[in-house]
Design a protein around this motif. Structure first.
Motif, PDB file in Angstrom:
ATOM      1  N   LEU A  95       0.836  -1.192   0.000  1.00 42.59           N
ATOM      2  CA  LEU A  95       0.000   0.000   0.000  1.00 42.59           C
ATOM      3  C   LEU A  95       0.874   1.246   0.000  1.00 42.59           C
ATOM      4  N   GLN A  96       0.476   2.211  -0.790  1.00 38.46           N
ATOM      5  CA  GLN A  96       1.157   3.492  -0.794  1.00 38.46           C
ATOM      6  C   GLN A  96       0.205   4.506  -0.174  1.00 38.46           C
ATOM      7  N   PHE A  97       0.677   5.221   0.829  1.00 40.16           N
ATOM      8  CA  PHE A  97      -0.157   6.205   1.500  1.00 40.16           C
ATOM      9  C   PHE A  97       0.231   7.604   1.061  1.00 40.16           C
ATOM     10  N   LEU A  98      -0.775   8.435   0.834  1.00 38.77           N
ATOM     11  CA  LEU A  98      -0.584   9.796   0.364  1.00 38.77           C
ATOM     12  C   LEU A  98      -0.981  10.770   1.464  1.00 38.77           C
ATOM     13  N   ASP A  99      -0.216  11.848   1.599  1.00 41.23           N
ATOM     14  CA  ASP A  99      -0.576  12.894   2.545  1.00 41.23           C
ATOM     15  C   ASP A  99      -1.039  14.131   1.769  1.00 41.23           C
ATOM     16  N   VAL A 100      -1.249  15.216   2.468  1.00 44.68           N
ATOM     17  CA  VAL A 100      -1.764  16.438   1.837  1.00 44.68           C
ATOM     18  C   VAL A 100      -0.789  16.947   0.777  1.00 44.68           C
ATOM     19  N   ALA A 101       0.512  16.875   1.068  1.00 42.23           N
ATOM     20  CA  ALA A 101       1.509  17.339   0.098  1.00 42.23           C
ATOM     21  C   ALA A 101       1.455  16.508  -1.186  1.00 42.23           C
ATOM     22  N   LEU A 105     -12.298  12.837   1.714  1.00 42.85           N
ATOM     23  CA  LEU A 105     -11.914  11.464   1.392  1.00 42.85           C
ATOM     24  C   LEU A 105     -11.906  10.569   2.632  1.00 42.85           C
ATOM     25  N   PRO A 106     -11.990   9.245   2.419  1.00 46.13           N
ATOM     26  CA  PRO A 106     -11.913   8.315   3.559  1.00 46.13           C
ATOM     27  C   PRO A 106     -10.470   8.169   4.025  1.00 46.13           C
ATOM     28  N   SER A 107     -10.018   9.075   4.874  1.00 44.36           N
ATOM     29  CA  SER A 107      -8.622   9.104   5.288  1.00 44.36           C
ATOM     30  C   SER A 107      -8.444   8.554   6.698  1.00 44.36           C
ATOM     31  N   ILE A 108      -7.189   8.285   7.041  1.00 42.11           N
ATOM     32  CA  ILE A 108      -6.853   7.854   8.401  1.00 42.11           C
ATOM     33  C   ILE A 108      -5.899   8.879   8.992  1.00 42.11           C
ATOM     34  N   ARG A 109      -5.912   9.003  10.302  1.00 42.24           N
ATOM     35  CA  ARG A 109      -5.069   9.971  10.989  1.00 42.24           C
ATOM     36  C   ARG A 109      -4.017   9.216  11.801  1.00 42.24           C
ATOM     37  N   VAL A 110      -2.764   9.595  11.589  1.00 41.06           N
ATOM     38  CA  VAL A 110      -1.647   9.032  12.351  1.00 41.06           C
ATOM     39  C   VAL A 110      -0.923  10.212  12.977  1.00 41.06           C
ATOM     40  N   GLY A 111      -0.996  10.300  14.286  1.00 42.31           N
ATOM     41  CA  GLY A 111      -0.424  11.462  14.964  1.00 42.31           C
ATOM     42  C   GLY A 111      -1.221  12.695  14.601  1.00 42.31           C
ATOM     43  N   LYS A 164      -1.100  13.917  11.336  1.00 40.95           N
ATOM     44  CA  LYS A 164      -1.175  13.947   9.873  1.00 40.95           C
ATOM     45  C   LYS A 164      -2.241  12.986   9.375  1.00 40.95           C
ATOM     46  N   ASP A 165      -2.889  13.368   8.283  1.00 36.85           N
ATOM     47  CA  ASP A 165      -3.888  12.517   7.639  1.00 36.85           C
ATOM     48  C   ASP A 165      -3.271  11.855   6.420  1.00 36.85           C
ATOM     49  N   TYR A 166      -3.684  10.606   6.179  1.00 36.80           N
ATOM     50  CA  TYR A 166      -3.197   9.847   5.036  1.00 36.80           C
ATOM     51  C   TYR A 166      -4.362   9.139   4.371  1.00 36.80           C
ATOM     52  N   ILE A 167      -4.227   8.886   3.073  1.00 40.56           N
ATOM     53  CA  ILE A 167      -5.182   8.079   2.343  1.00 40.56           C
ATOM     54  C   ILE A 167      -4.375   7.108   1.488  1.00 40.56           C
ATOM     55  N   SER A 168      -4.848   5.876   1.381  1.00 38.90           N
ATOM     56  CA  SER A 168      -4.122   4.924   0.549  1.00 38.90           C
ATOM     57  C   SER A 168      -4.420   5.222  -0.920  1.00 38.90           C
ATOM     58  N   LYS A 225      -4.993   3.117  -3.222  1.00 39.63           N
ATOM     59  CA  LYS A 225      -6.116   2.280  -3.655  1.00 39.63           C
ATOM     60  C   LYS A 225      -7.449   2.908  -3.262  1.00 39.63           C
ATOM     61  N   ALA A 226      -7.538   3.425  -2.032  1.00 39.51           N
ATOM     62  CA  ALA A 226      -8.777   4.062  -1.582  1.00 39.51           C
ATOM     63  C   ALA A 226      -9.086   5.299  -2.421  1.00 39.51           C
ATOM     64  N   LEU A 227      -8.060   6.065  -2.777  1.00 34.84           N
ATOM     65  CA  LEU A 227      -8.258   7.246  -3.618  1.00 34.84           C
ATOM     66  C   LEU A 227      -8.759   6.833  -4.996  1.00 34.84           C
ATOM     67  N   ASN A 228      -8.136   5.823  -5.599  1.00 37.03           N
ATOM     68  CA  ASN A 228      -8.576   5.358  -6.915  1.00 37.03           C
ATOM     69  C   ASN A 228      -9.995   4.813  -6.871  1.00 37.03           C
ATOM     70  N   ASP A 229     -10.325   4.041  -5.831  1.00 36.96           N
ATOM     71  CA  ASP A 229     -11.679   3.505  -5.685  1.00 36.96           C
ATOM     72  C   ASP A 229     -12.695   4.633  -5.521  1.00 36.96           C
ATOM     73  N   TYR A 230     -12.354   5.649  -4.721  1.00 37.87           N
ATOM     74  CA  TYR A 230     -13.256   6.777  -4.488  1.00 37.87           C
ATOM     75  C   TYR A 230     -13.494   7.554  -5.782  1.00 37.87           C
ATOM     76  N   LEU A 231     -12.423   7.801  -6.534  1.00 38.76           N
ATOM     77  CA  LEU A 231     -12.559   8.531  -7.792  1.00 38.76           C
ATOM     78  C   LEU A 231     -13.373   7.750  -8.814  1.00 38.76           C
ATOM     79  N   THR A 232     -13.198   6.428  -8.843  1.00 38.56           N
ATOM     80  CA  THR A 232     -13.959   5.586  -9.765  1.00 38.56           C
ATOM     81  C   THR A 232     -15.438   5.581  -9.400  1.00 38.56           C
ATOM     82  N   ALA A 233     -15.732   5.460  -8.119  1.00 34.48           N
ATOM     83  CA  ALA A 233     -17.123   5.387  -7.662  1.00 34.48           C
ATOM     84  C   ALA A 233     -17.846   6.726  -7.776  1.00 34.48           C
TER      85      ALA A 233
END
Length: 71
Positions: A10-16, A36-42, A44-48, A50-58
């Motif tokens: 999995l590749q996780f993307l941040d705001v940058a 987006l369906p993101s997760i928070r670590v500390g 910072k927010d991240y999105i995978s 795959k989740a970004l591609n699935d969200y854009l497709t849907a």
């Protein structure tokens, strides 16, 4: 234990990463991350990727709106 193949990790993307991917500023990338369906670590927010591609497709895009201006 076997290591997963590099393309299956999995590749996780941040705001940058969203900023550079969509060529937008930090404020708009932050609004996109909130939509987006993101997760928070500390703090910072991240999105995978795959989740970004699935969200854009849907959904066909990321709906964002600027908050109303306070006067």
């Amino acid at each position: 234990m076997e290591k997963p193949e590099p393309d299956t990790q999995l590749q996780f993307l941040d705001v940058a990463a969203l900023q550079s991917m969509f060529k937008v500023g930090r404020s708009k990338a932050r609004l996109m991350m909130d939509a987006l369906p993101s997760i928070r670590v500390g703090n910072k927010d991240y999105i995978s990727q795959k989740a970004l591609n699935d969200y854009l497709t849907a959904n066909g895009g990321i709906p964002i709106s600027w908050p109303k201006r306070r006067r």
